[in-house]
Scaffold this motif. Structure first.
Motif, PDB file in Angstrom:
ATOM      1  N   ALA A 119       0.705  -1.190   0.103  1.00  0.00           N
ATOM      2  CA  ALA A 119       0.000   0.141   0.072  1.00  0.00           C
ATOM      3  C   ALA A 119       0.847   1.012  -0.144  1.00  0.00           C
ATOM      4  O   ALA A 119       0.699   2.013  -0.737  1.00  0.00           O
ATOM      5  CB  ALA A 119      -1.307   0.131   1.183  1.00  0.00           C
ATOM      6  N   LEU A 120       1.791   1.313   0.823  1.00  0.00           N
ATOM      7  CA  LEU A 120       2.658   2.226   1.315  1.00  0.00           C
ATOM      8  C   LEU A 120       3.847   2.703  -0.501  1.00  0.00           C
ATOM      9  O   LEU A 120       3.548   3.553  -1.133  1.00  0.00           O
ATOM     10  CB  LEU A 120       3.904   2.657   1.587  1.00  0.00           C
ATOM     11  N   LEU A 121       4.542   1.652  -1.489  1.00  0.00           N
ATOM     12  CA  LEU A 121       4.208   1.564  -2.744  1.00  0.00           C
ATOM     13  C   LEU A 121       3.697   2.265  -3.660  1.00  0.00           C
ATOM     14  O   LEU A 121       3.437   3.125  -4.319  1.00  0.00           O
ATOM     15  CB  LEU A 121       5.390   0.060  -3.240  1.00  0.00           C
ATOM     16  N   ASP A 122       2.492   1.774  -3.600  1.00  0.00           N
ATOM     17  CA  ASP A 122       1.025   2.042  -4.321  1.00  0.00           C
ATOM     18  C   ASP A 122       0.799   3.550  -3.846  1.00  0.00           C
ATOM     19  O   ASP A 122       0.739   4.443  -5.204  1.00  0.00           O
ATOM     20  CB  ASP A 122      -0.065   1.811  -4.427  1.00  0.00           C
ATOM     21  N   GLY A 123       0.927   3.926  -3.386  1.00  0.00           N
ATOM     22  CA  GLY A 123       0.922   5.802  -2.217  1.00  0.00           C
ATOM     23  C   GLY A 123       1.831   6.574  -2.626  1.00  0.00           C
ATOM     24  O   GLY A 123       1.722   7.620  -3.550  1.00  0.00           O
ATOM     25  N   ARG A 124       3.136   6.367  -3.014  1.00  0.00           N
ATOM     26  CA  ARG A 124       4.174   6.699  -3.693  1.00  0.00           C
ATOM     27  C   ARG A 124       4.016   6.350  -5.025  1.00  0.00           C
ATOM     28  O   ARG A 124       4.211   8.056  -5.631  1.00  0.00           O
ATOM     29  CB  ARG A 124       5.223   6.221  -2.893  1.00  0.00           C
ATOM     30  N   SER A 125       3.460   5.605  -5.828  1.00  0.00           N
ATOM     31  CA  SER A 125       3.236   5.781  -6.902  1.00  0.00           C
ATOM     32  C   SER A 125       2.585   6.536  -7.907  1.00  0.00           C
ATOM     33  O   SER A 125       2.886   7.912  -8.499  1.00  0.00           O
ATOM     34  CB  SER A 125       3.256   4.688  -7.503  1.00  0.00           C
ATOM     35  N   ASN A 126       1.454   6.829  -6.851  1.00  0.00           N
ATOM     36  CA  ASN A 126       0.444   7.748  -7.419  1.00  0.00           C
ATOM     37  C   ASN A 126       0.536   9.018  -7.163  1.00  0.00           C
ATOM     38  O   ASN A 126       0.328   9.631  -8.241  1.00  0.00           O
ATOM     39  CB  ASN A 126      -0.424   6.846  -6.847  1.00  0.00           C
ATOM     40  N   LEU A 127       1.209   9.186  -5.870  1.00  0.00           N
ATOM     41  CA  LEU A 127       1.886  10.589  -5.854  1.00  0.00           C
ATOM     42  C   LEU A 127       3.048  11.153  -6.743  1.00  0.00           C
ATOM     43  O   LEU A 127       2.703  12.793  -6.749  1.00  0.00           O
ATOM     44  CB  LEU A 127       2.427  11.008  -4.263  1.00  0.00           C
ATOM     45  N   ILE A 128       3.559  10.378  -7.265  1.00  0.00           N
ATOM     46  CA  ILE A 128       4.806  10.766  -7.468  1.00  0.00           C
ATOM     47  C   ILE A 128       4.607  10.559  -8.968  1.00  0.00           C
ATOM     48  O   ILE A 128       5.068  11.795 -10.279  1.00  0.00           O
ATOM     49  CB  ILE A 128       6.041  10.257  -7.211  1.00  0.00           C
ATOM     50  N   VAL A 129       3.990   9.614  -9.731  1.00  0.00           N
ATOM     51  CA  VAL A 129       3.243  10.292 -11.148  1.00  0.00           C
ATOM     52  C   VAL A 129       2.289  10.790 -11.564  1.00  0.00           C
ATOM     53  O   VAL A 129       2.089  11.029 -12.769  1.00  0.00           O
ATOM     54  CB  VAL A 129       2.897   8.408 -11.726  1.00  0.00           C
ATOM     55  N   SER A 130       0.926  10.598 -10.609  1.00  0.00           N
ATOM     56  CA  SER A 130      -0.176  11.266 -11.079  1.00  0.00           C
ATOM     57  C   SER A 130      -0.031  13.008 -10.722  1.00  0.00           C
ATOM     58  O   SER A 130       0.218  13.931 -11.465  1.00  0.00           O
ATOM     59  CB  SER A 130      -1.325  10.724 -10.202  1.00  0.00           C
ATOM     60  N   TYR A 131       0.569  13.245  -9.628  1.00  0.00           N
ATOM     61  CA  TYR A 131       0.965  14.503  -9.269  1.00  0.00           C
ATOM     62  C   TYR A 131       1.888  14.988  -9.297  1.00  0.00           C
ATOM     63  O   TYR A 131       2.169  16.574  -8.782  1.00  0.00           O
ATOM     64  CB  TYR A 131       0.202  14.752  -7.963  1.00  0.00           C
ATOM     65  N   HIS A 132       3.081  14.668  -9.417  1.00  0.00           N
ATOM     66  CA  HIS A 132       4.550  15.082  -9.890  1.00  0.00           C
ATOM     67  C   HIS A 132       4.609  14.799  -8.438  1.00  0.00           C
ATOM     68  O   HIS A 132       5.634  16.167  -8.505  1.00  0.00           O
ATOM     69  CB  HIS A 132       4.850  16.001 -10.944  1.00  0.00           C
ATOM     70  N   ALA A 133       4.109  14.704  -7.694  1.00  0.00           N
ATOM     71  CA  ALA A 133       5.201  14.479  -6.483  1.00  0.00           C
ATOM     72  C   ALA A 133       6.718  15.267  -6.399  1.00  0.00           C
ATOM     73  O   ALA A 133       6.984  14.063  -7.113  1.00  0.00           O
ATOM     74  CB  ALA A 133       4.511  14.278  -5.328  1.00  0.00           C
ATOM     75  N   LYS A 134       7.132  15.734  -4.961  1.00  0.00           N
ATOM     76  CA  LYS A 134       8.842  15.246  -5.339  1.00  0.00           C
ATOM     77  C   LYS A 134       9.291  14.948  -3.653  1.00  0.00           C
ATOM     78  O   LYS A 134       8.244  15.560  -2.909  1.00  0.00           O
ATOM     79  CB  LYS A 134       9.784  16.914  -5.739  1.00  0.00           C
ATOM     80  N   ARG A 135      10.274  14.278  -3.342  1.00  0.00           N
ATOM     81  CA  ARG A 135      10.336  13.519  -2.421  1.00  0.00           C
ATOM     82  C   ARG A 135      11.486  14.556  -2.146  1.00  0.00           C
ATOM     83  O   ARG A 135      12.145  14.346  -2.841  1.00  0.00           O
ATOM     84  CB  ARG A 135      10.474  12.318  -2.228  1.00  0.00           C
ATOM     85  N   HIS A 136      11.649  14.919  -0.634  1.00  0.00           N
ATOM     86  CA  HIS A 136      13.533  15.596   0.045  1.00  0.00           C
ATOM     87  C   HIS A 136      13.657  14.604   1.469  1.00  0.00           C
ATOM     88  O   HIS A 136      12.589  13.955   1.588  1.00  0.00           O
ATOM     89  CB  HIS A 136      12.950  16.850  -0.041  1.00  0.00           C
ATOM     90  N   ILE A 137      14.678  14.184   1.722  1.00  0.00           N
ATOM     91  CA  ILE A 137      14.843  14.200   3.223  1.00  0.00           C
ATOM     92  C   ILE A 137      15.797  15.547   4.209  1.00  0.00           C
ATOM     93  O   ILE A 137      16.194  16.416   3.096  1.00  0.00           O
ATOM     94  CB  ILE A 137      16.414  13.461   2.822  1.00  0.00           C
ATOM     95  N   ILE A 138      15.195  15.991   4.919  1.00  0.00           N
ATOM     96  CA  ILE A 138      15.362  16.279   6.203  1.00  0.00           C
ATOM     97  C   ILE A 138      15.765  15.643   7.146  1.00  0.00           C
ATOM     98  O   ILE A 138      15.556  15.211   7.614  1.00  0.00           O
ATOM     99  CB  ILE A 138      14.144  17.488   6.253  1.00  0.00           C
ATOM    100  N   ARG A 139      17.536  16.662   6.671  1.00  0.00           N
ATOM    101  CA  ARG A 139      18.181  16.426   8.360  1.00  0.00           C
ATOM    102  C   ARG A 139      17.328  16.736   9.526  1.00  0.00           C
ATOM    103  O   ARG A 139      18.129  17.938   9.659  1.00  0.00           O
ATOM    104  CB  ARG A 139      19.905  15.776   8.362  1.00  0.00           C
TER     105      ARG A 139
END
Length: 310
Positions: A219-239
């Protein structure tokens, strides 16, 4: 060259999927896996399962070791002979993971999908521009434990929480205590500290449990895939200032709507941005920033109340 590639496969990050160009339709058969999901060969699959079982067993030991220590002391089994057996068991838990890590690396080494990924991953470490890193994150979904943070917070101001004084003088002033309560006060404090840090935090933040992440993995994989592919979301890592790496994702809707408001979603103690409340403001046309708590999803695994406040 081949040995260096094998080395990278042994210690490389875990690959989950390669993002498709469009959100794939639901599978017509329950046993059919989408093409964009990374398919492990039998060697890597078995090695991952063994390593997962070892991690689960170690997590259980970390939870019950105080009770086992008290039980052993009560039974009188804390002897030198038993300590030798303990060293043997510890050696087993050191040697077996090393063996299966090497075996998993061999399985990855003969998998062309993973070798292509690890080559791209190695190249991106030398080309550290934001554009190249973001392009790589929109192509591969993998364990971010090997990923350098995009932003670093150097300092923080910790919000103060109301506290209860537990000094001996204050306790006597507030309540009348018996002699036995005074004697057992500090042992009870020690016992409470052990209980909170061993299994209390896991009960307070169940989303950080390995078993729950395994159950929600697809479910987490499908959720990330939907956000990035459908809504062109950008992931970032914050320390953060306390050393945690926070997995965040940003959906920018300013180019498609007149709404200039940013919504930051915060999930519960068992929630993830992939399957949480992000979709509600996204569908309403807002720009949204989602993030996972420490220990949740791909965020680092240090789970404390202090980390959540930071």
């Amino acid at each position: 060259m081949q040995l260096f590639m094998l080395w990278k496969c042994i210690f490389g990050p875990k690959l989950h999927q390669t993002y498709p160009f469009a959100v794939p339709p639901p599978a017509t058969r329950a046993d059919r896996q989408p093409d964009h999901i990374y398919v492990k060969n039998i060697v890597e699959m078995v090695s991952d399962k063994v390593l997962f079982m070892l991690r689960m067993f170690i997590e259980i030991l970390r939870t019950v070791w105080p009770l086992y220590l008290l039980y052993s002391y009560y039974r009188g089994t804390l002897t030198f002979a038993n300590s030798v057996s303990f060293v043997r068991v510890t050696s087993f838990f050191i040697i077996v993971p090393i063996y299966f890590m090497i075996l998993r690396g061999i399985g990855r080494f003969v998998n062309p999908v993973y070798t292509k990924f690890i080559n791209d991953f190695s190249e991106i470490t030398y080309d550290s521009t934001k554009e190249a890193r973001q392009k790589f994150l929109t192509k591969y979904d993998f364990s971010l434990s090997h990923w350098k943070p995009d932003y670093t917070i150097e300092s923080y101001s910790l919000r103060k929480l109301p506290s209860i004084s537990t000094t001996k003088t204050d306790l006597i002033k507030q309540t009348e205590v018996t002699l036995i309560e005074r004697v057992l006060h500090y042992p009870f404090l020690l016992l409470g500290y052990v209980c909170v840090n061993v299994f209390g935090r896991r009960l307070m933040f169940p989303g950080s449990l390995e078993i729950l992440r395994l159950m929600l993995h697809r479910a987490l994989l499908d959720g990330r895939s939907n956000l990035i592919v459908s809504y062109h979301a950008k992931r970032h890592i914050i320390r953060t200032a306390d050393g945690n790496h926070i997995d965040t994702i940003f959906v920018d809707a300013r180019s498609t709507t007149d709404i200039q408001t940013l919504v930051i979603t915060c999930e519960g103690n068992a929630g993830f941005y992939e399957v949480g409340s992000m979709m509600t403001p996204i569908e309403a046309g807002f720009s949204v920033l989602g993030w996972n708590r420490p220990g949740f999803g791909e965020s680092s695994v240090s789970v404390t109340m202090k980390c959540s406040l930071n």
